[in-house]
Design an enzyme around this catalytic site. Structure first.
Site, PDB file in Angstrom:
ATOM      1  N   TYR A   1      -5.088   5.334   3.856  1.00 53.49           N
ATOM      2  CA  TYR A   1      -5.738   4.537   2.818  1.00 53.49           C
ATOM      3  C   TYR A   1      -7.285   4.829   2.841  1.00 53.49           C
ATOM      4  CZ  TYR A   1      -5.492   0.498  -0.458  1.00 53.49           C
ATOM      5  OH  TYR A   1      -5.478  -0.327  -1.306  1.00 53.49           O
TER       6      TYR A   1
ATOM      7  N   LYS B  22     -11.286  -2.137  -0.539  1.00 49.00           N
ATOM      8  CA  LYS B  22     -10.446  -3.269  -0.437  1.00 49.00           C
ATOM      9  C   LYS B  22     -11.174  -4.422   0.213  1.00 49.00           C
ATOM     10  CE  LYS B  22      -7.575  -2.124  -3.516  1.00 49.00           C
ATOM     11  NZ  LYS B  22      -7.769  -2.536  -5.036  1.00 49.00           N
TER      12      LYS B  22
HETATM   13  O1  0WD Z   1       0.997  -0.179  -3.972  1.00 48.15           O
HETATM   14  C1  0WD Z   1       0.310  -0.508  -4.902  1.00 48.15           C
HETATM   15  N1  0WD Z   1       0.380   0.407  -6.086  1.00 48.15           N
HETATM   16  C2  0WD Z   1      -0.704  -1.373  -4.490  1.00 48.15           C
HETATM   17  C3  0WD Z   1      -1.606  -1.391  -5.519  1.00 48.15           C
HETATM   18  C4  0WD Z   1      -0.769  -2.243  -3.827  1.00 48.15           C
HETATM   19  C5  0WD Z   1      -1.673  -3.044  -3.317  1.00 48.15           C
HETATM   20  C6  0WD Z   1      -2.702  -3.110  -4.604  1.00 48.15           C
HETATM   21  N2  0WD Z   1      -2.765  -2.259  -5.436  1.00 48.15           N
HETATM   22  C7  0WD Z   1      -3.715  -2.143  -6.527  1.00 48.15           C
HETATM   23  C8  0WD Z   1      -4.506  -1.011  -6.733  1.00 48.15           C
HETATM   24  O2  0WD Z   1      -5.469  -0.841  -5.425  1.00 48.15           O
HETATM   25  C9  0WD Z   1      -5.326  -1.292  -7.877  1.00 48.15           C
HETATM   26  O3  0WD Z   1      -6.364  -2.201  -7.781  1.00 48.15           O
HETATM   27  O4  0WD Z   1      -3.257  -2.911  -7.779  1.00 48.15           O
HETATM   28  C10 0WD Z   1      -4.159  -2.378  -8.555  1.00 48.15           C
HETATM   29  C11 0WD Z   1      -3.555  -1.583  -9.895  1.00 48.15           C
HETATM   30  O5  0WD Z   1      -2.926  -0.367  -9.326  1.00 48.15           O
HETATM   31  P1  0WD Z   1      -1.543   0.302  -9.674  1.00 48.15           P
HETATM   32  O6  0WD Z   1      -0.920  -0.755 -10.655  1.00 48.15           O
HETATM   33  O7  0WD Z   1      -0.977   0.511  -8.394  1.00 48.15           O
HETATM   34  O8  0WD Z   1      -1.811   1.656 -10.375  1.00 48.15           O
HETATM   35  P2  0WD Z   1      -1.919   1.922 -11.813  1.00 48.15           P
HETATM   36  O9  0WD Z   1      -0.833   1.692 -12.686  1.00 48.15           O
HETATM   37  O10 0WD Z   1      -2.390   3.638 -11.725  1.00 48.15           O
HETATM   38  O11 0WD Z   1      -3.204   1.344 -12.782  1.00 48.15           O
HETATM   39  C12 0WD Z   1      -4.395   1.425 -11.918  1.00 48.15           C
HETATM   40  C13 0WD Z   1      -5.172   1.716 -13.254  1.00 48.15           C
HETATM   41  C14 0WD Z   1      -5.745   3.320 -13.661  1.00 48.15           C
HETATM   42  O12 0WD Z   1      -4.705   4.179 -13.649  1.00 48.15           O
HETATM   43  P3  0WD Z   1      -4.774   5.481 -13.038  1.00 48.15           P
HETATM   44  O13 0WD Z   1      -3.417   6.095 -12.652  1.00 48.15           O
HETATM   45  O14 0WD Z   1      -5.266   6.367 -14.339  1.00 48.15           O
HETATM   46  O15 0WD Z   1      -5.796   5.531 -11.884  1.00 48.15           O
HETATM   47  O16 0WD Z   1      -6.681   1.359 -12.977  1.00 48.15           O
HETATM   48  C15 0WD Z   1      -7.219   1.979 -14.161  1.00 48.15           C
HETATM   49  C16 0WD Z   1      -6.333   3.015 -14.504  1.00 48.15           C
HETATM   50  O17 0WD Z   1      -5.637   2.627 -15.923  1.00 48.15           O
HETATM   51  N3  0WD Z   1      -8.536   2.506 -13.972  1.00 48.15           N
HETATM   52  C17 0WD Z   1      -9.818   2.233 -14.752  1.00 48.15           C
HETATM   53  N4  0WD Z   1      -9.877   1.359 -15.847  1.00 48.15           N
HETATM   54  C18 0WD Z   1     -10.907   1.192 -16.310  1.00 48.15           C
HETATM   55  N5  0WD Z   1     -12.069   1.931 -15.914  1.00 48.15           N
HETATM   56  C19 0WD Z   1     -10.625   2.938 -14.130  1.00 48.15           C
HETATM   57  C20 0WD Z   1     -11.800   2.983 -14.928  1.00 48.15           C
HETATM   58  N6  0WD Z   1     -12.882   3.719 -14.497  1.00 48.15           N
HETATM   59  N7  0WD Z   1     -10.264   3.851 -13.355  1.00 48.15           N
HETATM   60  C21 0WD Z   1      -9.029   3.602 -13.120  1.00 48.15           C
END
Ligand code: 0WD
Length: 254
Positions: free
Chosen positions: A155, A162
């Protein structure tokens, strides 16, 4: 209809597996009116049917949080199309690949700064820019992970981001409490999403969590969605500065 009369913006839906989608859906199911954002043109087409489903086809805006002008433009769009809003869901994180496996000490300054900018500072900037249109009983919610508290293999850089995000939540909660703005985070257990795919050996994290969490299973975006809905609703009107675990209880284990 716990969210009837509430309007909110959800940032961070990449697809229907995104945690942000789970939260948006739960809020919508309880009567909230939504606006959602997409990162760039690549995501615009993918998000159109999702916006339709969430009842906000006319409130789908671009917002790359690394671009201050796009955050400013988001406020103008929201003000024009929506007036005041009651909640912000910030479900965004990014770290360059080099920061999510290998030797932690090898991380470059550039990668470090990008991760902190997109995963931490954006919460401050988005909230500050949208503050003039936040209602006097409003809520901000972000997403964190246990890797910001304890070492979790691979991580790495995101763990440091985080940790910073969790303290940011607390300082923001104190700063904005006098304006009636609550700021909380959900610390979600691992879920297979697009962002998670970037973390080295993520499937091991899923197996480890399911084996050791008191509930003996992994969690779903619907479950994070319901808890997220609670944290942006009036049900949690006296809750601020909290890191609320939705992880099947994994974090209590020794
Ligand atoms: O296990 C997990 N999936 C966990 C996620 C466990 C605990 C926390 N999280 C957190 C992540 O760290 C994040 O903060 O939850 C949050 C959402 O993550 P997610 O739902 O797991 O991931 P995803 O569906 O990929 O959404 C995150 C999105 C990005 O998707 P991509 O795949 O393109 O990185 O964050 C957005 C983007 O849509 N994102 C941005 N939005 C605006 N401006 C940017 C940016 N510069 N960069 C990424």
């Amino acid at each position: 209809m716990l969210m009837k009369g509430k309007k909110g913006i959800v940032l961070g839906i990449a697809n229907k597996k995104s945690i942000a989608y789970g939260i948006a859906k739960a809020c919508r199911d309880q009567g909230a009116e939504l606006a959602i954002t997409y990162l760039n043109e690549r995501f615009e087409k993918k998000l159109a049917p999702i916006a339709e489903e969430l009842g906000c086809a006319e409130r789908l805006y671009p917002c790359d949080v690394s671009k201050p002008e796009e955050i400013k433009a988001l406020r103008e769009s929201l003000e024009r199309d929506f007036g005041q809003i009651d909640f912000i869901v910030h479900s965004i994180a990014f770290a360059p690949k080099e920061g999510l496996s290998g030797h932690f000490t090898d991380i470059s300054k550039e990668a470090f700064n990008v991760a902190m900018d997109i995963s931490v500072y954006s919460l401050i900037e988005v909230t500050r820019e949208l503050k003039p249109i936040l209602s006097d009983k409003s809520a901000v919610l972000t997403l964190t992970y246990y890797g910001g508290v304890k070492y979790i293999p691979n991580y790495n850089l995101m763990g440091v981001a985080k940790a910073a995000l969790e303290m940011t939540v607390k300082y923001m909660a104190e700063d904005l409490g006098r304006d009636g703005i609550r700021v909380n985070a959900i610390s979600a257990g691992p879920i297979k999403t697009l962002a998670a795919a970037g973390i080295g050996d993520f499937s091991f994290m899923l197996k480890w969590n399911a084996a050791h969490a008191p509930l003996k299973r992994n969690i779903t975006i619907e479950e994070v969605g319901n808890s997220g809905m609670y944290l942006v609703s009036d049900l949690s009107s006296a809750v601020t500065g909290e890191i609320h675990y939705v992880d099947g209880g994994f974090n209590i284990m020794g």
